[in-house]
Design a protein around this motif. Structure first.
Motif, PDB file in Angstrom:
ATOM      1  N   PHE A 142     -13.062   7.940  -0.196  1.00 16.56           N
ATOM      2  CA  PHE A 142     -13.512   9.135   0.523  1.00 16.56           C
ATOM      3  C   PHE A 142     -14.087   8.742   1.875  1.00 16.56           C
ATOM      4  O   PHE A 142     -14.891   7.815   1.969  1.00 16.56           O
ATOM      5  CB  PHE A 142     -14.572   9.827  -0.338  1.00 16.56           C
ATOM      6  N   LYS A 143     -13.667   9.451   2.927  1.00 16.24           N
ATOM      7  CA  LYS A 143     -14.182   9.213   4.268  1.00 16.24           C
ATOM      8  C   LYS A 143     -14.854  10.488   4.781  1.00 16.24           C
ATOM      9  O   LYS A 143     -14.224  11.550   4.819  1.00 16.24           O
ATOM     10  CB  LYS A 143     -13.058   8.787   5.217  1.00 16.24           C
ATOM     11  N   VAL A 144     -16.106  10.353   5.169  1.00 14.68           N
ATOM     12  CA  VAL A 144     -16.896  11.481   5.641  1.00 14.68           C
ATOM     13  C   VAL A 144     -17.055  11.390   7.157  1.00 14.68           C
ATOM     14  O   VAL A 144     -17.377  10.329   7.688  1.00 14.68           O
ATOM     15  CB  VAL A 144     -18.280  11.492   4.966  1.00 14.68           C
ATOM     16  N   ILE A 160      -9.220  10.725   0.584  1.00 14.67           N
ATOM     17  CA  ILE A 160      -9.637  12.045   1.057  1.00 14.67           C
ATOM     18  C   ILE A 160     -10.577  11.865   2.235  1.00 14.67           C
ATOM     19  O   ILE A 160     -11.415  10.959   2.233  1.00 14.67           O
ATOM     20  CB  ILE A 160     -10.376  12.833  -0.048  1.00 14.67           C
ATOM     21  N   SER A 161     -10.416  12.714   3.244  1.00 17.14           N
ATOM     22  CA  SER A 161     -11.385  12.758   4.342  1.00 17.14           C
ATOM     23  C   SER A 161     -11.901  14.183   4.446  1.00 17.14           C
ATOM     24  O   SER A 161     -11.193  15.133   4.114  1.00 17.14           O
ATOM     25  CB  SER A 161     -10.752  12.324   5.672  1.00 17.14           C
ATOM     26  N   ALA A 209     -16.360  18.092   3.690  1.00 13.21           N
ATOM     27  CA  ALA A 209     -17.028  16.927   3.117  1.00 13.21           C
ATOM     28  C   ALA A 209     -17.680  17.286   1.787  1.00 13.21           C
ATOM     29  O   ALA A 209     -17.692  16.474   0.848  1.00 13.21           O
ATOM     30  CB  ALA A 209     -18.067  16.380   4.082  1.00 13.21           C
ATOM     31  N   ILE A 210     -18.219  18.495   1.685  1.00 12.08           N
ATOM     32  CA  ILE A 210     -18.839  18.922   0.431  1.00 12.08           C
ATOM     33  C   ILE A 210     -17.777  19.066  -0.659  1.00 12.08           C
ATOM     34  O   ILE A 210     -17.934  18.567  -1.778  1.00 12.08           O
ATOM     35  CB  ILE A 210     -19.597  20.244   0.629  1.00 12.08           C
ATOM     36  N   VAL A 211     -16.677  19.727  -0.336  1.00 11.06           N
ATOM     37  CA  VAL A 211     -15.592  19.892  -1.308  1.00 11.06           C
ATOM     38  C   VAL A 211     -14.990  18.527  -1.668  1.00 11.06           C
ATOM     39  O   VAL A 211     -14.741  18.230  -2.841  1.00 11.06           O
ATOM     40  CB  VAL A 211     -14.504  20.828  -0.751  1.00 11.06           C
ATOM     41  N   GLY A 212     -14.798  17.697  -0.650  1.00 10.71           N
ATOM     42  CA  GLY A 212     -14.245  16.368  -0.880  1.00 10.71           C
ATOM     43  C   GLY A 212     -15.138  15.503  -1.749  1.00 10.71           C
ATOM     44  O   GLY A 212     -14.661  14.681  -2.534  1.00 10.71           O
ATOM     45  N   LEU A 213     -16.448  15.689  -1.610  1.00  7.63           N
ATOM     46  CA  LEU A 213     -17.402  14.946  -2.428  1.00  7.63           C
ATOM     47  C   LEU A 213     -17.149  15.195  -3.908  1.00  7.63           C
ATOM     48  O   LEU A 213     -17.045  14.245  -4.712  1.00  7.63           O
ATOM     49  CB  LEU A 213     -18.824  15.376  -2.057  1.00  7.63           C
TER      50      LEU A 213
END
Length: 276
Positions: free
Chosen positions: A123-125, A35-36, A42-46
Motif C-alpha cells: 500500500f502506498k499513501v 494499491i495507492s 487512502a482510507i478505503v485503501g487502508l
C-alpha cells in the motif's frame, strides 16, 4: 495472470464509490498486487489492503455515518456546514478546526494494523509536504499517521508531523496517484472520484465554506486533467457523481447506487484486457 495495480483518488464523500470498484474486483476474483490512495482513497485503501471485504467495509461505513456515540459524526447529519463550528477548540492554533483524533481512533480500533509491513497488500499513501510543496509517498513504517496525513484537508484537519515533515492532504499535489504504482504492476486501474461540473442554472454566491472546499475540488480536477494529457493509466474509471458535497457522507446509499454503472464498466474493461 497479469498483475493489477489499483489507484484510489481523492474526492471526499464521493470516494464511497470506491467500494463499488472493489466489489467489481471481488466478483472477478482479482486481487490487486499493489494499491495507492490519496485522501478518502487512502482510507478505503487502508481497509482493503488490510484484508477487509467490501461487505465489512460497508458495515463500518454505516457505523461511521449513523453512529451516535461520537458527536464528531453528528456533523454529517446536518446540511448546514456551520455545525462544524460546534467542534471548535484550541486545535485551530495548530492548523485546523479538528485534530482528526476521533476519526483516527475509530480507524485504529477497526483496522487493528499498525505498520505497513502487516498489510496483506502493498500500500502506498500519498501526502503533501507542506513546506517543500511536493508529494510524499509513504509505504513503510507507522501506518495510521500516514493515512491521517493523506486526509488532512487544509483548514478542516490539522497537519500531521511525521519524520521531520509537516504533511497535509495528498490531494493538494496528486489526487489520482496511479503514476506511483505503474512500475509495480502490469495493468494500472485508476478511479477518479473528483468533482464534476455542476451549474445550478443561475449564478449564485455560495457560503464561504462552499467556496473553500469547491476551490480544493477545482484544483484537484485541474491537476488530474493536466496529468492525463501526458500520462494515463491502462484503465481509467471516471465517476460522474453529482449533487454530493465533500462532507455529505450521509448520501452513501445514493452514491453506491449511482456507482453500479462504474462497477460494470470496470468489469468489462478488465475482462477485455485479461481475456477472462
Amino acid at each position: 495472470m497479469k498483475k493489477i495495480g489499483l489507484a484510489l483518488g481523492a474526492g471526499g464523500a464521493r470516494g464511497i464509490a470506491h467500494l463499488a470498484i472493489l466489489e467489481a474486483l471481488d466478483e472477478l476474483n482479482i486481487r490487486p498486487c499493489v494499491i495507492s490512495g490519496t485522501s478518502i482513497g487512502a482510507i478505503v485503501g487502508l481497509f482493503y489492503s488490510a484484508g477487509f471485504s467490501t461487505s465489512e467495509m460497508k458495515k463500518i461505513l454505516n457505523q461511521i455515518i449513523y453512529g451516535t456515540r461520537s458527536k464528531f459524526w453528528e456533523i454529517h447529519k446536518k446540511s448546514d456546514f456551520v455545525k462544524y463550528f460546534d467542534l471548535l477548540d484550541p486545535t485551530i492554533k495548530t492548523g485546523g478546526l479538528l485534530r482528526g483524533d476521533k476519526l483516527a481512533s475509530f480507524l485504529s480500533t477497526k483496522v487493528k494494523v499498525s505498520n505497513f509491513n502487516e498489510l496483506e497488500i502493498p500500500f502506498k499513501v500519498l501526502a503533501t509536504d507542506y513546506y517543500e510543496k511536493a508529494q510524499v509517498i509513504i509505504d513503510r513504517g507507522e501506518l495510521l499517521s500516514a493515512v491521517r496525513a493523506s486526509y488532512a484537508l487544509p483548514f478542516l484537519f490539522a497537519p500531521i508531523e511525521r519524520e521531520r515533515k509537516l504533511l497535509i492532504d495528498g490531494g493538494m499535489v496528486n489526487p489520482l496517484p496511479f503514476d506511483v504504482i505503474r512500475n509495480d504492476c502490469d495493468i494500472t486501474v485508476a478511479v477518479d472520484v473528483s468533482a464534476t461540473n455542476e451549474f445550478p442554472g443561475t449564478p449564485e454566491i455560495p457560503p464561504s465554506y462552499e467556496v473553500l472546499f469547491s476551490s480544493f475540488q477545482i484544483m484537484q480536477s485541474a491537476i488530474v486533467n493536466e496529468k492525463l494529457k501526458t500520462n494515463r493509466p491502462d484503465i481509467l474509471i471516471k465517476t460522474n457523481i453529482k449533487g454530493v458535497r465533500v462532507h455529505e457522507f450521509m448520501k452513501a446509499e445514493e452514491i453506491l447506487k449511482n456507482s453500479e454503472v462504474y462497477k460494470t464498466e470496470l468489469k468489462k474493461k478488465l475482462k477485455k484486457l485479461l481475456s477472462i
